[in-house]
Enzyme design. Sequence first.
Site, PDB file in Angstrom:
ATOM      1  N   ARG A  69      73.358 -69.612  10.114  1.00 25.52           N
ATOM      2  CA  ARG A  69      72.763 -68.493   9.358  1.00 25.52           C
ATOM      3  C   ARG A  69      73.016 -67.239  10.176  1.00 25.52           C
ATOM      4  NH1 ARG A  69      66.903 -67.743   6.587  1.00 25.52           N
ATOM      5  NH2 ARG A  69      68.058 -68.908   5.028  1.00 25.52           N
TER       6      ARG A  69
ATOM      7  N   ASP B 144      64.112 -62.118  -6.150  1.00 22.76           N
ATOM      8  CA  ASP B 144      64.144 -62.237  -4.689  1.00 22.76           C
ATOM      9  C   ASP B 144      63.622 -60.914  -4.123  1.00 22.76           C
ATOM     10  OD1 ASP B 144      64.682 -62.976  -2.072  1.00 22.76           O
ATOM     11  OD2 ASP B 144      66.866 -62.779  -2.227  1.00 22.76           O
TER      12      ASP B 144
ATOM     13  N   HIS C 227      74.382 -67.308  -0.244  1.00 18.99           N
ATOM     14  CA  HIS C 227      73.386 -68.310   0.169  1.00 18.99           C
ATOM     15  C   HIS C 227      73.639 -69.572  -0.679  1.00 18.99           C
ATOM     16  CE1 HIS C 227      69.988 -70.024   1.977  1.00 18.99           C
ATOM     17  NE2 HIS C 227      69.020 -69.238   1.561  1.00 18.99           N
TER      18      HIS C 227
ATOM     19  N   ARG D  76      65.615 -77.966  -1.457  1.00 18.71           N
ATOM     20  CA  ARG D  76      66.535 -77.586  -0.371  1.00 18.71           C
ATOM     21  C   ARG D  76      66.777 -78.806   0.506  1.00 18.71           C
ATOM     22  NH1 ARG D  76      66.810 -72.323   1.443  1.00 18.71           N
ATOM     23  NH2 ARG D  76      68.443 -73.171   2.779  1.00 18.71           N
TER      24      ARG D  76
ATOM     25  N   GLN E   8      70.992 -72.436  -1.182  1.00 18.39           N
ATOM     26  CA  GLN E   8      69.891 -72.019  -2.048  1.00 18.39           C
ATOM     27  C   GLN E   8      70.278 -72.162  -3.519  1.00 18.39           C
ATOM     28  OE1 GLN E   8      66.734 -70.687  -0.918  1.00 18.39           O
ATOM     29  NE2 GLN E   8      66.297 -71.205  -3.039  1.00 18.39           N
TER      30      GLN E   8
ATOM     31  N   CYS F 192      63.562 -67.677  -4.278  1.00 20.14           N
ATOM     32  CA  CYS F 192      64.028 -68.482  -3.135  1.00 20.14           C
ATOM     33  C   CYS F 192      62.986 -68.549  -2.032  1.00 20.14           C
ATOM     34  CB  CYS F 192      65.332 -67.914  -2.604  1.00 20.14           C
ATOM     35  SG  CYS F 192      65.197 -66.181  -2.132  1.00 20.14           S
TER      36      CYS F 192
HETATM   37  N1  NVA Z   1      67.854 -62.308   0.163  1.00 22.44           N
HETATM   38  C1  NVA Z   1      66.973 -62.837   1.178  1.00 22.44           C
HETATM   39  C2  NVA Z   1      66.938 -64.322   1.106  1.00 22.44           C
HETATM   40  C3  NVA Z   1      66.049 -64.986   2.112  1.00 22.44           C
HETATM   41  C4  NVA Z   1      66.077 -66.462   2.005  1.00 22.44           C
HETATM   42  C5  NVA Z   1      67.460 -62.377   2.542  1.00 22.44           C
HETATM   43  O1  NVA Z   1      68.678 -62.388   2.780  1.00 22.44           O
HETATM   44  O2  NVA Z   1      66.624 -61.998   3.371  1.00 22.44           O
HETATM   45  N1   CP Z   2      64.942 -69.509   1.032  1.00 20.90           N
HETATM   46  C1   CP Z   2      65.247 -69.536   2.334  1.00 20.90           C
HETATM   47  O1   CP Z   2      66.420 -69.634   2.718  1.00 20.90           O
HETATM   48  O2   CP Z   2      64.173 -69.499   3.148  1.00 20.90           O
HETATM   49  P1   CP Z   2      64.169 -69.286   4.742  1.00 20.90           P
HETATM   50  O3   CP Z   2      64.631 -67.879   4.998  1.00 20.90           O
HETATM   51  O4   CP Z   2      62.759 -69.525   5.138  1.00 20.90           O
HETATM   52  O5   CP Z   2      65.120 -70.270   5.362  1.00 20.90           O
END
Ligand code: NVA
Ligand code: CP
Length: 322
Positions: free
Chosen positions: A119, A241, A146, A309, A149, A281
Amino acid sequence: MLRDYPLLHDDIALGLRGRDLVSVQDLSVEEIYRIFHIASVLKSDTRSGVPHRVLEGKSLGMIFKKHSTRTRVSFEVGIWQLGGHGLFLSADDIQMSRGESISDTAEVLSRYLDGIMIRTYSHDEVVQLAESASVPVINGLTDLLHPCQALADLFTAFEKKGNLSGLKLAFIGDGNNVANSLLVAGAKLGVNVSVASPPGYEPQSFIVDRVMSYAAESGSRIEIIHDPVEAAKDADIVYTDVWASMGHELERVQREKSFAGYQVNGELMAVAKPDALVMHCLPAHRGEEITAEVIDGPNSVVLDEAENRLHVQKAVMVLLML
Ligand code: NVA
Ligand code: CP
């Protein structure tokens, strides 16, 4: 005794073995449905306590440059339930943050591990890691995409609705990483995706161009518009989101203004189908992109998405890392 999983040994499964999951774009429709099938078998085995240690002795390294609750826990517990071991590698603690190259990191980690989940901010970093690693690399979120997700979300919709083709998914808000991956996965699987974003916050056009070509093949209808009511009208799934994703912290105040008319609330849900699924998400900001009434209401499946997930990523790990 381990149960045999014949769907892990045919041509589709063998075609996935050793591959990376950088984007849902990398997967054919058949491969996505294979992931869903294995996920559903593993979900029922997990719930009924049937051991499924098919990755016994294998290790997954998990590199995190951004925060996480779901991704970290679901991958770590998932690899453990499969009989393997997960290593949390905070990007701050490994030599990558002191300038060790992505390619050296990838090649060295490939000598120890059977898979790498990452990540990070830059999508190119994941592409580069995947190119240099000799073990499968799984994208656990970048600024652009993502994929895990979107796979878990469409698996959740498939479980709840029994099919995907022809459903309408309305994504209300930022054309971000989650929106991009839902567009790619939805267009491949014949889901009609309507994204309503404020001007200037639409999904990137190069993603939309690619998505249009998948839609032409699957017959799905894709709309990138500005009107949330039009997007949510008759929707089977209403998705939102956060307005400010990780990395957008400094834009938070400006974004709150720009997204003010893009809240998923009771009024917006009234134009969707009465049985529309509410998806997010997570993490969520109640009172911003979604009201508590909606996210905690009877149509919300956000906890099922979060649970899935685990099952979907276990299927991905098994198929790529066996
Ligand atoms: N769009 C959000 C998703 C978190 C799981 C982010 O990138 O912070
Ligand atoms: N939805 C998601 O990816 O959550 P986290 O940021 O907690 O991993």
